[in-house]
Scaffold this motif. Structure first.
Motif, PDB file in Angstrom:
ATOM      1  N   LEU A 138       0.818  -1.211   0.000  1.00 12.86           N
ATOM      2  CA  LEU A 138       0.000   0.000   0.000  1.00 12.86           C
ATOM      3  C   LEU A 138       0.852   1.262   0.000  1.00 12.86           C
ATOM      4  N   GLU A 139       1.866   1.331   0.845  1.00 11.56           N
ATOM      5  CA  GLU A 139       2.671   2.554   0.903  1.00 11.56           C
ATOM      6  C   GLU A 139       3.420   2.778  -0.411  1.00 11.56           C
ATOM      7  N   GLN A 140       3.915   1.714  -1.027  1.00 12.49           N
ATOM      8  CA  GLN A 140       4.583   1.871  -2.321  1.00 12.49           C
ATOM      9  C   GLN A 140       3.621   2.408  -3.371  1.00 12.49           C
ATOM     10  N   VAL A 141       2.384   1.902  -3.349  1.00  9.79           N
ATOM     11  CA  VAL A 141       1.378   2.372  -4.291  1.00  9.79           C
ATOM     12  C   VAL A 141       1.043   3.841  -4.020  1.00  9.79           C
ATOM     13  N   GLN A 142       0.949   4.217  -2.763  1.00 10.68           N
ATOM     14  CA  GLN A 142       0.682   5.609  -2.416  1.00 10.68           C
ATOM     15  C   GLN A 142       1.805   6.520  -2.923  1.00 10.68           C
ATOM     16  N   LYS A 143       3.029   6.052  -2.868  1.00  3.71           N
ATOM     17  CA  LYS A 143       4.152   6.840  -3.377  1.00  3.71           C
ATOM     18  C   LYS A 143       4.057   6.997  -4.896  1.00  3.71           C
ATOM     19  N   ILE A 144       3.628   5.940  -5.581  1.00  2.00           N
ATOM     20  CA  ILE A 144       3.414   6.029  -7.029  1.00  2.00           C
ATOM     21  C   ILE A 144       2.343   7.072  -7.329  1.00  2.00           C
ATOM     22  N   MET A 145       1.244   7.028  -6.587  1.00  3.82           N
ATOM     23  CA  MET A 145       0.170   7.998  -6.797  1.00  3.82           C
ATOM     24  C   MET A 145       0.657   9.425  -6.546  1.00  3.82           C
ATOM     25  N   LEU A 146       1.468   9.600  -5.516  1.00  5.20           N
ATOM     26  CA  LEU A 146       1.972  10.936  -5.216  1.00  5.20           C
ATOM     27  C   LEU A 146       2.873  11.451  -6.320  1.00  5.20           C
ATOM     28  N   THR A 211      -8.425   6.065  -9.511  1.00  2.29           N
ATOM     29  CA  THR A 211      -9.285   6.677 -10.509  1.00  2.29           C
ATOM     30  C   THR A 211      -8.446   7.276 -11.625  1.00  2.29           C
ATOM     31  N   ARG A 212      -9.104   7.839 -12.624  1.00  3.24           N
ATOM     32  CA  ARG A 212      -8.400   8.492 -13.725  1.00  3.24           C
ATOM     33  C   ARG A 212      -7.956   9.902 -13.362  1.00  3.24           C
ATOM     34  N   SER A 213      -8.308  10.364 -12.170  1.00  2.00           N
ATOM     35  CA  SER A 213      -7.924  11.693 -11.703  1.00  2.00           C
ATOM     36  C   SER A 213      -6.723  11.588 -10.774  1.00  2.00           C
ATOM     37  N   LEU A 214      -5.620  12.221 -11.141  1.00  2.77           N
ATOM     38  CA  LEU A 214      -4.417  12.194 -10.306  1.00  2.77           C
ATOM     39  C   LEU A 214      -4.662  12.883  -8.971  1.00  2.77           C
ATOM     40  N   GLU A 215      -5.377  13.999  -9.018  1.00  7.22           N
ATOM     41  CA  GLU A 215      -5.659  14.729  -7.777  1.00  7.22           C
ATOM     42  C   GLU A 215      -6.579  13.932  -6.864  1.00  7.22           C
ATOM     43  N   GLU A 216      -7.600  13.321  -7.431  1.00  7.19           N
ATOM     44  CA  GLU A 216      -8.517  12.529  -6.617  1.00  7.19           C
ATOM     45  C   GLU A 216      -7.805  11.345  -5.988  1.00  7.19           C
ATOM     46  N   ASN A 217      -6.869  10.737  -6.720  1.00  7.87           N
ATOM     47  CA  ASN A 217      -6.117   9.619  -6.148  1.00  7.87           C
ATOM     48  C   ASN A 217      -5.352  10.045  -4.902  1.00  7.87           C
ATOM     49  N   VAL A 218      -4.731  11.235  -4.951  1.00  9.09           N
ATOM     50  CA  VAL A 218      -3.986  11.719  -3.788  1.00  9.09           C
ATOM     51  C   VAL A 218      -4.945  12.043  -2.641  1.00  9.09           C
ATOM     52  N   ARG A 219      -6.035  12.708  -2.963  1.00  5.26           N
ATOM     53  CA  ARG A 219      -6.977  13.110  -1.904  1.00  5.26           C
ATOM     54  C   ARG A 219      -7.673  11.899  -1.261  1.00  5.26           C
ATOM     55  N   ARG A 220      -7.955  10.862  -2.050  1.00  8.57           N
ATOM     56  CA  ARG A 220      -8.709   9.719  -1.530  1.00  8.57           C
ATOM     57  C   ARG A 220      -7.824   8.629  -0.943  1.00  8.57           C
ATOM     58  N   CYS A 264       3.011  21.909  -2.942  1.00 14.02           N
ATOM     59  CA  CYS A 264       2.426  22.805  -1.940  1.00 14.02           C
ATOM     60  C   CYS A 264       1.011  22.377  -1.583  1.00 14.02           C
ATOM     61  N   ILE A 265       0.249  21.923  -2.571  1.00 10.11           N
ATOM     62  CA  ILE A 265      -1.106  21.434  -2.303  1.00 10.11           C
ATOM     63  C   ILE A 265      -1.042  20.161  -1.461  1.00 10.11           C
ATOM     64  N   TYR A 266      -0.133  19.265  -1.800  1.00 17.42           N
ATOM     65  CA  TYR A 266      -0.007  18.020  -1.024  1.00 17.42           C
ATOM     66  C   TYR A 266       0.380  18.322   0.431  1.00 17.42           C
ATOM     67  N   GLU A 267       1.309  19.255   0.639  1.00 15.26           N
ATOM     68  CA  GLU A 267       1.688  19.619   2.002  1.00 15.26           C
ATOM     69  C   GLU A 267       0.499  20.182   2.766  1.00 15.26           C
ATOM     70  N   ALA A 268      -0.302  21.013   2.094  1.00 17.35           N
ATOM     71  CA  ALA A 268      -1.487  21.578   2.744  1.00 17.35           C
ATOM     72  C   ALA A 268      -2.477  20.483   3.116  1.00 17.35           C
ATOM     73  N   LEU A 269      -2.632  19.467   2.238  1.00 21.79           N
ATOM     74  CA  LEU A 269      -3.514  18.352   2.564  1.00 21.79           C
ATOM     75  C   LEU A 269      -3.015  17.602   3.783  1.00 21.79           C
ATOM     76  N   CYS A 270      -1.700  17.417   3.877  1.00 20.71           N
ATOM     77  CA  CYS A 270      -1.121  16.685   5.013  1.00 20.71           C
ATOM     78  C   CYS A 270      -1.316  17.449   6.311  1.00 20.71           C
ATOM     79  N   ASN A 271      -1.327  18.771   6.224  1.00 22.53           N
ATOM     80  CA  ASN A 271      -1.430  19.596   7.431  1.00 22.53           C
ATOM     81  C   ASN A 271      -2.870  19.919   7.812  1.00 22.53           C
ATOM     82  N   SER A 272      -3.823  19.529   6.953  1.00 20.59           N
ATOM     83  CA  SER A 272      -5.214  19.867   7.238  1.00 20.59           C
ATOM     84  C   SER A 272      -5.866  18.825   8.142  1.00 20.59           C
TER      85      SER A 272
END
Length: 272
Positions: A138-146, A211-220, A264-272
């Motif tokens: 899972l963590e490796q896949v999350q890194k790919i998505m990021l 999903t086909r959305s890169l942003e949605e993959n990171v957010r979800r 910067c968006i990813y960092e903001a998501l991590c801090n929210s």
């Protein structure tokens, strides 16, 4: 001094470019070649090719920048070298840039595309992402998505992630590879189009996982800070050093905007 760029023209006309893979979202093909020497197996890859335009595009440059970015983040990846070379394809000679990399397989390891592996080992009702979690990836896949989000990668299909099987029957995910259909690849040499590209555009990506959305993959699916090294503004020089003259300044400026604004968006998501 960068060690992943060879600017002196190399004579690689002996390579046989018979391995062809269709791209996703572009005309033409990626041409691949391999060479076995005393140091092991080397793999070569060109940017896009067709019989009318020849070799074109800058996916090979993107591959090296993506490789450098993953080095900064601390993500296991295939290290690519950018090589200025003369090649012969279909009886015609071209002067171009290409990628060179070593085989990532250990001795006696066998490889399977993730989509093939899924068909062989899935449980009833299980998704490819569920399977990866079950196997501890899972963590490796999350890194790919990021990283795909950070570089706007359009092409992480089911064969662009591989599973490696060792002689004892154990499995592991291969290092991340094939990230060239990213950044502003679709702008080709058009500096104006590259400059006008929205760095936060949620491009329609050919993702096998999520999903086909890169942003949605990171957010979800990247729901908590994962173990990567932070990107800092000083890393801009590390990403593009030694690449002057290979691609326009407008392209590199936009590539940096894509990475930095998304980080910067990813960092903001991590801090929210």
């Amino acid at each position: 001094m960068r060690t992943d760029v060879t600017k002196k023209l190399q004579d690689l006309r002996h390579l046989d470019w018979t391995e062809r893979g269709a791209t996703s979202g572009t005309a033409g093909s990626f041409l691949k070649a391999r060479e076995v020497s005393g140091g092991g197996t080397w793999y070569y890859k060109l940017s896009c090719y067709d019989s009318y335009r020849g070799v074109y595009g800058h996916e090979c440059v993107n591959e090296v920048v993506a490789s450098r970015l993953m080095g900064i983040l601390g993500i296991d990846h295939v290290a690519y070298r950018l090589v200025h070379a003369s090649v012969s394809v279909d009886g015609c000679e071209f002067e171009t840039w290409l990628n060179r990399s070593r085989s990532f397989r250990k001795p006696k390891e066998q490889k399977l595309a993730l989509d093939t592996f899924f068909d062989l080992y899935k449980l009833p009702g299980e998704s490819p992402l569920d399977l990866c979690e079950r196997f501890g990836w899972l963590e490796q896949v999350q890194k790919i998505m990021l990283v795909d989000y950070l570089i706007a990668n359009r092409d992480r299909h089911g064969a662009n992630i591989e599973v490696l099987r060792n002689v004892n029957g154990g499995f592991r995910l291969a290092p991340v590879f094939d990230s060239g259909l990213s950044f502003v690849f679709s702008c080709y040499d058009d500096e104006a189009r590259a400059g006008a590209f929205d760095p936060l555009k949620d491009v329609n990506a050919n993702n096998y996982l999520g999903t086909r959305s890169l942003e949605e993959n990171v957010r979800r699916f990247v729901t908590h800070p994962i173990r990567v090294h932070p990107i800092e503004y000083r890393h801009r020089n590390e990403l593009f050093g030694g690449l002057d003259g290979v691609l326009s300044a407008a392209h590199f400026e936009k590539m940096w905007e894509i990475v930095w604004e998304r980080w910067c968006i990813y960092e903001a998501l991590c801090n929210s």
